[in-house]
Design an enzyme around this catalytic site. Sequence first.
Site, mmCIF file in Angstrom:
data_model
loop_
_atom_site.group_PDB
_atom_site.id
_atom_site.type_symbol
_atom_site.label_atom_id
_atom_site.label_comp_id
_atom_site.label_asym_id
_atom_site.label_seq_id
_atom_site.Cartn_x
_atom_site.Cartn_y
_atom_site.Cartn_z
ATOM 1 N N LYS A 204 -65.432 -62.476 -38.471
ATOM 2 C CA LYS A 204 -66.284 -62.720 -37.413
ATOM 3 C C LYS A 204 -65.166 -62.654 -36.589
ATOM 4 O O LYS A 204 -65.909 -62.529 -35.135
ATOM 5 C CB LYS A 204 -65.657 -64.740 -37.479
ATOM 6 C CG LYS A 204 -66.196 -65.041 -36.989
ATOM 7 C CD LYS A 204 -66.529 -67.091 -37.004
ATOM 8 C CE LYS A 204 -66.975 -67.249 -35.743
ATOM 9 N NZ LYS A 204 -67.051 -69.384 -37.000
ATOM 10 N N GLU A 210 -54.539 -59.103 -41.286
ATOM 11 C CA GLU A 210 -54.463 -58.492 -42.779
ATOM 12 C C GLU A 210 -56.169 -57.447 -42.834
ATOM 13 O O GLU A 210 -56.215 -56.012 -43.569
ATOM 14 C CB GLU A 210 -55.224 -59.542 -43.867
ATOM 15 C CG GLU A 210 -53.825 -60.226 -43.976
ATOM 16 C CD GLU A 210 -54.388 -61.667 -42.880
ATOM 17 O OE1 GLU A 210 -54.570 -61.966 -41.947
ATOM 18 O OE2 GLU A 210 -53.364 -62.982 -43.270
ATOM 19 N N GLY A 265 -65.834 -69.887 -40.919
ATOM 20 C CA GLY A 265 -66.083 -68.640 -41.576
ATOM 21 C C GLY A 265 -66.423 -69.303 -43.438
ATOM 22 O O GLY A 265 -67.116 -68.237 -43.580
ATOM 23 N N ARG A 266 -65.983 -70.631 -43.694
ATOM 24 C CA ARG A 266 -66.167 -70.495 -45.073
ATOM 25 C C ARG A 266 -67.278 -71.142 -45.019
ATOM 26 O O ARG A 266 -67.776 -71.237 -46.373
ATOM 27 C CB ARG A 266 -64.901 -71.911 -45.644
ATOM 28 C CG ARG A 266 -65.131 -73.099 -44.385
ATOM 29 C CD ARG A 266 -63.797 -74.053 -45.114
ATOM 30 N NE ARG A 266 -63.912 -74.720 -44.094
ATOM 31 C CZ ARG A 266 -63.264 -75.083 -42.859
ATOM 32 N NH1 ARG A 266 -62.739 -73.933 -41.815
ATOM 33 N NH2 ARG A 266 -63.352 -75.929 -41.823
ATOM 34 N N GLU A 351 -59.609 -76.852 -46.713
ATOM 35 C CA GLU A 351 -59.149 -76.445 -45.526
ATOM 36 C C GLU A 351 -60.519 -77.253 -44.426
ATOM 37 O O GLU A 351 -60.195 -77.611 -43.545
ATOM 38 C CB GLU A 351 -60.541 -74.849 -44.907
ATOM 39 C CG GLU A 351 -59.523 -74.081 -44.389
ATOM 40 C CD GLU A 351 -59.745 -72.329 -43.897
ATOM 41 O OE1 GLU A 351 -58.994 -71.328 -43.747
ATOM 42 O OE2 GLU A 351 -60.503 -72.478 -44.194
ATOM 43 N N HIS A 382 -57.090 -74.040 -73.241
ATOM 44 C CA HIS A 382 -56.094 -73.993 -73.823
ATOM 45 C C HIS A 382 -54.837 -73.894 -73.166
ATOM 46 O O HIS A 382 -53.778 -72.578 -73.282
ATOM 47 C CB HIS A 382 -55.954 -72.499 -74.796
ATOM 48 C CG HIS A 382 -57.726 -72.246 -75.809
ATOM 49 N ND1 HIS A 382 -57.242 -72.939 -76.913
ATOM 50 C CD2 HIS A 382 -58.758 -72.236 -75.628
ATOM 51 C CE1 HIS A 382 -58.433 -72.774 -77.982
ATOM 52 N NE2 HIS A 382 -59.462 -73.262 -76.879
ATOM 53 N N LYS A 514 -49.296 -68.466 -38.545
ATOM 54 C CA LYS A 514 -50.039 -66.921 -37.952
ATOM 55 C C LYS A 514 -49.307 -66.574 -36.752
ATOM 56 O O LYS A 514 -48.491 -65.640 -36.437
ATOM 57 C CB LYS A 514 -51.515 -66.868 -37.800
ATOM 58 C CG LYS A 514 -52.540 -66.988 -38.797
ATOM 59 C CD LYS A 514 -53.840 -66.890 -37.359
ATOM 60 C CE LYS A 514 -54.910 -67.569 -38.671
ATOM 61 N NZ LYS A 514 -56.450 -67.039 -37.841
HETATM 62 C C1 G6Q Z 1 -62.684 -70.340 -42.418
HETATM 63 C C2 G6Q Z 1 -61.480 -70.043 -41.726
HETATM 64 C C3 G6Q Z 1 -60.405 -68.862 -41.831
HETATM 65 C C4 G6Q Z 1 -61.604 -66.908 -41.994
HETATM 66 C C5 G6Q Z 1 -60.210 -65.898 -42.430
HETATM 67 C C6 G6Q Z 1 -60.743 -64.735 -42.066
HETATM 68 O O1 G6Q Z 1 -63.209 -71.057 -42.984
HETATM 69 O O2 G6Q Z 1 -61.961 -69.663 -40.075
HETATM 70 O O3 G6Q Z 1 -61.142 -68.116 -43.919
HETATM 71 O O4 G6Q Z 1 -62.677 -66.855 -42.700
HETATM 72 O O5 G6Q Z 1 -59.438 -65.921 -41.456
HETATM 73 O O6 G6Q Z 1 -61.607 -64.647 -40.239
HETATM 74 P P1 G6Q Z 1 -61.727 -63.787 -40.086
HETATM 75 O O7 G6Q Z 1 -63.551 -63.493 -40.018
HETATM 76 O O8 G6Q Z 1 -62.107 -64.066 -37.930
HETATM 77 O O9 G6Q Z 1 -61.285 -61.938 -39.807
#
Ligand code: G6Q
Length: 548
Positions: A204, A210, A265-266, A351, A382, A514
């Site tokens: 996003k 990463e 994001g989620r 989250e 198990h 972070k």
């Molecule tokens: C989700 C969070 C988080 C996010 C990641 C990736 O709701 O905001 O998990 O999706 O940190 O972020 P980017 O899509 O900006 O790389």
Amino acid sequence: MSTLTTSTAWLSLQDHQPVMAKQDLRELFAQDSQRFKNFSLKFNDILMDYSKHPINQNTINLLLTLARQQGLEKKISEMFCGRRVNFSEDRAALHFALRREDALIIDGVDIMPEVHDVLTKMERFTSSIRNGERKGYSGKAFTDIVSIGIGGSNLGPVMVTEALNPYSASHISSHFISNIDGTQLSTILKKLDPETTLFIIASKTFTTQETMANAHSARKWFLAQGGCEKDVQNHFVAVSTNRMEVEKFGINADNIFKFWDWVGGRYSLWSAIGLPIALSIGMENFYLLLKGAREIDQHFIDAPMERNLPVILGLIGIWQINFFGAKSHAVLPYDQSLHRFPAYLQQLEMESSGKRIDRNGNEVDYSTGAVVWGEPGTNGQHAFYQLLHQGTQIIPADFLIPCISHNPVGDQHRLLIANFIAQTEAMMRGKRKTEVCEEYEVELPKKSAIEDSFKKTIPHKVFPGGRPTTSILFKKLDPKTLGSLIALYEHKVFVQSVIWNTNPFDQWGVELGKQLAGKILGELDNKIQITSHDSSTNGLINYFKENR
Ligand code: G6Q
């Protein structure tokens, strides 16, 4: 004390809890032959049975009163009208618009044409890859899609791609890279041919450490393996809200799939973040996934609260967390293809609900989100079910299973179903001391020398029972049903946030780590002993520097 915990509805539930805690679930079933009918709901092909919880009609009425007191119906309509329900970031949460058909006017503008434009672009792109029209630099069709993204830009696409594996194109393989640990990237790239590999950089913000590190490594690998700079355009596409950063990376506008800052994001798998899903299962199936979610959206808006699946699922969670003290919640899919569903829900719930400050900025005086975890059945049986059956903690669990398997091998699905149902029955019924002894009588009618040693084992063989479970059965794990299941949980989370008066759409809690990582990164590069942190942090940094 907060207004929530001093409210009439809350106090009534608190008074009611000891009454239900004393009740034996077996007795509740014995007293009411209609219990399953009274405490289960159906939506399309989905059955949700919540009768194996310590509830009666009064419990449900009191929970519904709590929901009304917290203004749930109004809050649902506010979200669907595009109000800025993500109050700490001052924006709307419009993930439902990604699966909507009708106009949605936000600040005087209909946002739906843009949403549909992106879907059309995904449709064109997806079919050009799947039918081999768009080719790699050497003229061969693409065979491997590598999606690079993390968190919300990874967990949803991975989970759905895996879950809908029976619908995936056999000539396209999907791979996902999320972890900054180079192991994942190297293991995957080792197997791939750059000529037929397409990379999707899903971020996003397009600034996530990463993802950007992995994207640059992938690009370097591509160039080192025979691709040229000009081929990057054809082999790399991006899904992002940050066009400027994407272009800086070297991907041009034609290869950018946009989405919007009103998608968290989620909550984003329905957007172009779902491109890996669409490439795997095809756009027609992706539209069915959206349809399934859209149908739950409508149900969430229209259905009376007592017949509303997300409302009831959310309120049962509130009953367990806030009145029975549950700290953890197990998600147990009896379907191997849902093996990433617990991890997906872990992010969605933890989250969204892992908050301790309410909308007025006050610290809450009640529990919020539980720890969500799980593994597919029967593997878990198990491994960790021992604790669920006989441990000292009571862990409510959601059991999920399709009635029809995509892989009807031998008698396996019947065995799976029998285990699923048996586990929920065992957790509810338990096994009393008298039953343990009765079994012994049957097995050993003539008492013998082993009687004493048997007696010693009795307490170990007793199961307390009363372990709460929700069973979710559905006909088949198809794209539409999966869409409904995911949206069911999205809205469950929303319901709970309304009760708790918290924001399910922000995640400030991920920021501190972070920030500190940025500082520590700069301290790793020299040989100087670090003394600026606490002794533990200094010690860890210095140990690493001595042993790198
Ligand atoms: C989700 C969070 C988080 C996010 C990641 C990736 O709701 O905001 O998990 O999706 O940190 O972020 P980017 O899509 O900006 O790389």
